[in-house]
Design an enzyme around this catalytic site. Structure first.
Site, mmCIF file in Angstrom:
data_model
loop_
_atom_site.group_PDB
_atom_site.id
_atom_site.type_symbol
_atom_site.label_atom_id
_atom_site.label_comp_id
_atom_site.label_asym_id
_atom_site.label_seq_id
_atom_site.Cartn_x
_atom_site.Cartn_y
_atom_site.Cartn_z
ATOM 1 N N ASP A 43 0.761 -1.240 0.126
ATOM 2 C CA ASP A 43 -0.055 -0.192 0.212
ATOM 3 C C ASP A 43 0.864 1.155 -0.201
ATOM 4 O O ASP A 43 0.580 2.244 -0.755
ATOM 5 C CB ASP A 43 -0.937 0.050 1.051
ATOM 6 C CG ASP A 43 -2.112 -1.045 1.086
ATOM 7 O OD1 ASP A 43 -1.850 -1.717 0.225
ATOM 8 O OD2 ASP A 43 -2.593 -1.087 2.181
ATOM 9 N N TYR A 46 1.922 2.094 -3.357
ATOM 10 C CA TYR A 46 0.998 2.794 -4.195
ATOM 11 C C TYR A 46 0.812 4.216 -3.714
ATOM 12 O O TYR A 46 0.594 5.061 -4.434
ATOM 13 C CB TYR A 46 -0.289 2.118 -3.894
ATOM 14 C CG TYR A 46 -1.468 2.612 -4.815
ATOM 15 C CD1 TYR A 46 -1.841 2.059 -6.011
ATOM 16 C CD2 TYR A 46 -2.425 3.277 -4.166
ATOM 17 C CE1 TYR A 46 -2.867 2.333 -6.754
ATOM 18 C CE2 TYR A 46 -3.500 4.027 -4.996
ATOM 19 C CZ TYR A 46 -3.666 3.554 -6.309
ATOM 20 O OH TYR A 46 -4.820 4.081 -6.874
ATOM 21 N N GLU A 129 -27.313 -15.500 -13.208
ATOM 22 C CA GLU A 129 -26.305 -14.484 -12.345
ATOM 23 C C GLU A 129 -26.985 -14.327 -10.858
ATOM 24 O O GLU A 129 -28.241 -14.439 -10.708
ATOM 25 C CB GLU A 129 -26.298 -13.249 -12.912
ATOM 26 C CG GLU A 129 -25.912 -13.244 -14.438
ATOM 27 C CD GLU A 129 -25.987 -11.839 -15.117
ATOM 28 O OE1 GLU A 129 -26.448 -10.808 -14.641
ATOM 29 O OE2 GLU A 129 -25.708 -11.831 -16.247
ATOM 30 N N LYS A 131 -28.600 -12.224 -8.201
ATOM 31 C CA LYS A 131 -29.321 -10.826 -8.225
ATOM 32 C C LYS A 131 -28.912 -9.930 -7.097
ATOM 33 O O LYS A 131 -29.057 -10.240 -5.768
ATOM 34 C CB LYS A 131 -30.833 -10.993 -8.180
ATOM 35 C CG LYS A 131 -31.502 -9.600 -8.254
ATOM 36 C CD LYS A 131 -33.013 -9.937 -8.399
ATOM 37 C CE LYS A 131 -33.924 -8.572 -8.787
ATOM 38 N NZ LYS A 131 -33.793 -7.496 -7.811
ATOM 39 N N ARG A 152 -30.496 4.687 -11.831
ATOM 40 C CA ARG A 152 -31.617 4.307 -12.708
ATOM 41 C C ARG A 152 -32.670 5.562 -12.730
ATOM 42 O O ARG A 152 -33.424 5.823 -13.679
ATOM 43 C CB ARG A 152 -32.162 3.014 -12.218
ATOM 44 C CG ARG A 152 -33.300 2.472 -12.921
ATOM 45 C CD ARG A 152 -33.476 1.006 -12.532
ATOM 46 N NE ARG A 152 -34.611 0.657 -13.588
ATOM 47 C CZ ARG A 152 -35.865 0.548 -12.742
ATOM 48 N NH1 ARG A 152 -36.004 1.036 -11.627
ATOM 49 N NH2 ARG A 152 -36.725 0.277 -13.657
ATOM 50 N N LYS A 330 -36.510 -14.836 -7.154
ATOM 51 C CA LYS A 330 -36.293 -14.378 -6.005
ATOM 52 C C LYS A 330 -36.102 -15.395 -5.025
ATOM 53 O O LYS A 330 -36.593 -16.615 -5.170
ATOM 54 C CB LYS A 330 -37.143 -13.407 -5.283
ATOM 55 C CG LYS A 330 -37.407 -12.151 -6.161
ATOM 56 C CD LYS A 330 -36.811 -11.085 -5.500
ATOM 57 C CE LYS A 330 -37.245 -9.697 -5.771
ATOM 58 N NZ LYS A 330 -37.187 -8.713 -4.829
ATOM 59 N N CYS A 427 -40.168 -15.655 39.081
ATOM 60 C CA CYS A 427 -40.264 -15.888 40.313
ATOM 61 C C CYS A 427 -40.204 -14.530 41.235
ATOM 62 O O CYS A 427 -40.371 -14.450 42.557
ATOM 63 C CB CYS A 427 -38.870 -16.755 40.848
ATOM 64 S SG CYS A 427 -37.538 -15.646 40.722
HETATM 65 S S1 IVH Z 1 -30.267 -7.135 -15.250
HETATM 66 C C1 IVH Z 1 -32.997 -5.715 -18.610
HETATM 67 N N1 IVH Z 1 -28.803 -8.698 -13.643
HETATM 68 O O1 IVH Z 1 -32.333 -5.955 -10.225
HETATM 69 C C2 IVH Z 1 -32.463 -6.369 -17.508
HETATM 70 N N2 IVH Z 1 -30.138 -6.938 -12.750
HETATM 71 O O2 IVH Z 1 -34.924 -4.942 -12.328
HETATM 72 C C3 IVH Z 1 -31.800 -5.258 -16.403
HETATM 73 N N3 IVH Z 1 -29.924 -6.490 -10.537
HETATM 74 O O3 IVH Z 1 -32.401 -2.818 -9.876
HETATM 75 C C4 IVH Z 1 -31.273 -5.696 -15.157
HETATM 76 N N4 IVH Z 1 -28.507 -8.057 -9.927
HETATM 77 O O4 IVH Z 1 -30.094 -3.381 -10.427
HETATM 78 C C5 IVH Z 1 -29.749 -7.526 -13.795
HETATM 79 N N5 IVH Z 1 -27.246 -9.640 -11.963
HETATM 80 C C6 IVH Z 1 -28.362 -8.803 -12.472
HETATM 81 C C7 IVH Z 1 -28.923 -7.964 -11.267
HETATM 82 C C8 IVH Z 1 -29.621 -6.993 -11.662
HETATM 83 C C9 IVH Z 1 -29.281 -7.131 -9.235
HETATM 84 C C10 IVH Z 1 -30.949 -5.477 -10.110
HETATM 85 C C11 IVH Z 1 -30.827 -4.405 -11.041
HETATM 86 C C12 IVH Z 1 -32.385 -3.631 -10.961
HETATM 87 C C13 IVH Z 1 -32.957 -4.906 -10.602
HETATM 88 C C14 IVH Z 1 -33.683 -5.540 -12.196
#
Ligand code: IVH
Length: 685
Positions: A43, A46, A129, A131, A152, A330, A427
């Protein structure tokens, strides 16, 4: 095309060269450090390079470029964020909440139908992937340089949070190689769990408000108007998609290939991203990641399946604001809202009082939860949970459910602050909180029926006396009906008394009696552990038995003698001594023996007979015949401790020739001073 040189306009002097070199080095090492987690230089090195660049930039402000590593920090606080219209809308994604296989199966069936695939056609390939539970960000690179980072927002228009996103070490400020002139990378900004815990700890230390979960903390950091504050929140990033991309520069045909390209350009791509063919492999993926969920260093709330081939994605297109080619599947939520119906105080085996929130039943973390611990008085006060409150309940993995936070805006007027009772709710004995302890304890001991129940269950458990059939329900009845008041009463139970209890058939009563009889033959460690002495777990019970060999030796041992046992420290020694100092505890032991509980007694180990057990010696100077190590070994073999410095706790100082300051200290404190001969006399005594 390659990234153009941002220094084209600047005169190419030696400083320019060095600045370019420093950019290259710092980008490289930041990527090793933040993204690959595999630094090549310390570090400090760097930091040195970084400071060199800062100095050059200070001398030549014209050499500061937006992709300079120095531009990650700094920037002025904003009044508000500017709005940004996304070149390509940031869509949301359809969600399947089904915990069963059908989530993946429904999606695959839909995709196949819309692609007009028949039974005979091969399985569709997907990218699968995690989420991530953070917030979505669009990163815009022009000619390889990060020029804009936006939230977003409503999907069409977001906020320009470039200053804050620049502070994230994992986000490349510049990418090299065959990069499209416009490249928008989308992904999730999140906070790792350990970073979240550390952040909250810091907030608490500063007396500032803590964050409810990593996602809120991350969102707060990204939307922080002062980038200096954002820079202190250790955010992370995963890339998972694209926005606007200049066509024709790179030609990947699948989503997965794109992710590999992003990785090669230096973006963090989650290692759990993979491809899967057909519904069955998606189901397996959902299950596999679900099993990993609690051990991941970051929060996820599901998995995402995406049709992998880009041409198929295009054919599938969108419905309203959601792509037909992707779905989020989910997992059961780990946090839910519910209301507090009551706050009860439970009494544990050692008398510890635990406030517990009684909740309106709520499905969270895969089970229905009706109780959540508030831990202790300080925690309850910090969270300020009151009856009637709407609260966030969290249950992750096997961890006991807890109340994370209260929603203050939903509080009913007149809701009363919770206070710990000062008497035991079971008690009525006084409950006290000792100085320096977090918990209130009932002082009723075995007079307290709650403690008695817990004590019986502890005594009967498999690892202690192993009394089969003596479970919760039976113990409740035995104690509530006052059939068993003290442990030995267990062994005085008769068939009639047992069989007369509710829901106790004669056959099971017989079994319990048999189990009781069998349990009488035990071992000293099991018996000791079963007594439920505070701080005496199985391991300590074994150590005590090994060291003393006999129960009476333990019962009569002084704190000092107990301290001779390996791994027994002052707190444990004190606890054992206090336990056996109580006449009623000695009485319990005697009665249990009288009832026939027995174990093979060993010979007291030599250590317990040692003449100098519990004594502390300090050696100083040169002794006439014994070397220092020899003297030490002799003393230790006799049970003494040999310490390095003299204090009030020193029992003897053994002094030889040229004794130094230790001897002075001994005189000053009035510690007896021995010569070698006197020491030998003590050893022989
Ligand atoms: S793809 C058109 N991949 O989930 C597809 N979204 O509504 C666009 N999210 O708030 C999303 N992990 O931020 C995608 N591996 C992943 C994700 C992911 C989390 C979130 C994203 C968004 C919501 C999708």
């Amino acid at each position: 095309m390659t990234t153009p040189d941002l220094f084209d306009a600047a005169p190419a002097g030696p400083d320019t060269k060095r600045v370019q070199e420093l950019h290259r080095l710092l980008h490289h090492h930041a990527h090793r450090y933040y993204v690959l987690d595999a630094p090549e230089i310390p570090d400090a090195e760097y930091d040195r390079l970084f400071r060199e660049l800062q100095a050059l930039e200070a001398a030549h402000p014209e050499l500061v470029t937006p992709d300079s590593p120095t531009q990650r920090v700094g920037g002025r606080p904003l009044e508000q964020f500017a709005s940004v219209r996304h070149a390509v809308p940031m869509l949301s994604i359809r969600t399947e909440t089904d915990t069963e296989a059908s989530g993946a199966e429904n999606f695959d069936a839909r995709v196949r139908r819309e692609l007009a695939l028949g039974e005979g056609d091969p399985p569709v390939e997907y990218a699968a992937e995690p989420k991530f539970d953070g917030l979505a960000i669009n990163l815009r690179y022009e000619h390889g340089v990060l020029v804009l980072a936006a939230t977003r927002g409503d999907g069409e228009v977001g906020e320009d949070v470039t200053q804050n996103i620049r502070t994230i070490g994992q986000v490349p400020l510049r990418i090299e190689g065959q990069v499209p002139p416009v490249l928008e990378v989308r992904g999730e900004v999140y906070l790792r769990r350990d970073d979240f815990e550390a952040l909250n700890e810091k907030q608490r230390a500063k007396g500032e408000k803590t964050f409810v979960n990593p996602r809120n903390a991350a969102a707060g950091a990204v939307r922080q108007l002062d980038p200096a504050i954002a820079a202190q929140r250790p955010l992370s990033f995963f890339a998972y998609g694209l926005g606007e991309v200049t066509p024709g520069i790179v030609r990947y045909t699948s989503h997965f290939e794109w992710l590999q390209a992003l990785k090669a350009w230096g973006f963090p791509v989650c290692e759990h991203v993979t491809t899967a063919r057909g519904a069955a492999e998606l189901v397996a993926y959902h299950r596999r990641i679900g099993a990993l969920r609690d051990s991941l260093p970051y929060d996820i709330d599901g998995v995402v399946y995406k049709v992998n081939r880009l041409d198929l994605q295009e054919r599938l297109g969108f419905v309203t604001r959601e792509p037909r080619w992707a779905v989020a599947h989910k997992y059961p939520a780990q946090e839910m809202l519910t209301t507090v119906q009551a706050i009860e105080v439970q009494v544990g085996r050692t008398g510890k009082l635990t406030p517990v929130a009684k909740l309106a039943p709520v499905f969270v973390g895969g089970v229905t939860v009706t109780n959540a611990t508030l831990h202790n008085e300080d925690e309850a006060r910090r969270k300020d949970v009151r009856v009637g409150d709407t609260v966030i309940v969290r249950r992750a993995g096997d961890v006991i459910p807890e109340v994370v936070a209260v929603l203050p805006e939903k509080r009913q007027p007149g809701a009363e602050v919770f206070t710990m009772p000062h008497t035991c709710p079971v008690c009525g004995s006084a409950a006290v909180r000792e100085e320096g302890e977090a918990d209130y304890r009932c002082t009723g001991g075995l007079f307290c029926s709650a403690q008695r129940k817990q004590a019986l269950l502890h005594f009967a458990q498999r690892r202690a006396m192993d009394i089969e059939g003596l479970g919760d329900k039976l113990v409740d009845q035995l104690v509530d009906n006052e059939v068993v008041k003290v442990l030995p009463d267990l062994y005085r139970l008769g068939l009639t008394a047992l069989a007369s209890l509710e829901r106790m058939a004669e056959k099971s009563a017989m079994n319990v009696l048999e189990a009781l009889e069998k349990s009488k033959r035990t071992t000293l460690p099991r018996f000791l552990f079963g007594l439920g002495i505070r701080h005496v777990g199985e391991a300590t019970a074994k150590d005590l038995a090994r060291h003393f060999g006999q129960l009476d030796a333990i019962m009569d041992a002084s704190v000092d003698t107990l301290l001779q046992v390996p791994d027994v420290g002052p707190v444990v020694a004190e606890s054992i001594h206090t336990f056996f100092a109580q006449p009623h505890n000695r009485e319990v032991v005697e009665q249990l023996r009288a009832c026939g509980v027995h174990w093979p007694e060993g010979a007291p180990s030599p250590a317990a007979q040692q003449p100098l057990a519990g004594k502390t010696f300090v050696l100083t100077g040169t002794l006439p015949t014994l070397g220092r190590d020899e003297a030490k070994a002799l003393l230790e073999a006799a049970g003494a401790k040999v310490a390095g410095s003299v204090s009030k706790k020193t029992d003897y100082v053994v002094a030889g020739e040229e004794a130094g300051s230790k001897l002075d200290k001994a005189r000053e404190l009035g510690v007896p001073v021995l010569d070698e001969a006197a020491m030998r006399a003590l050893l022989d005594a």
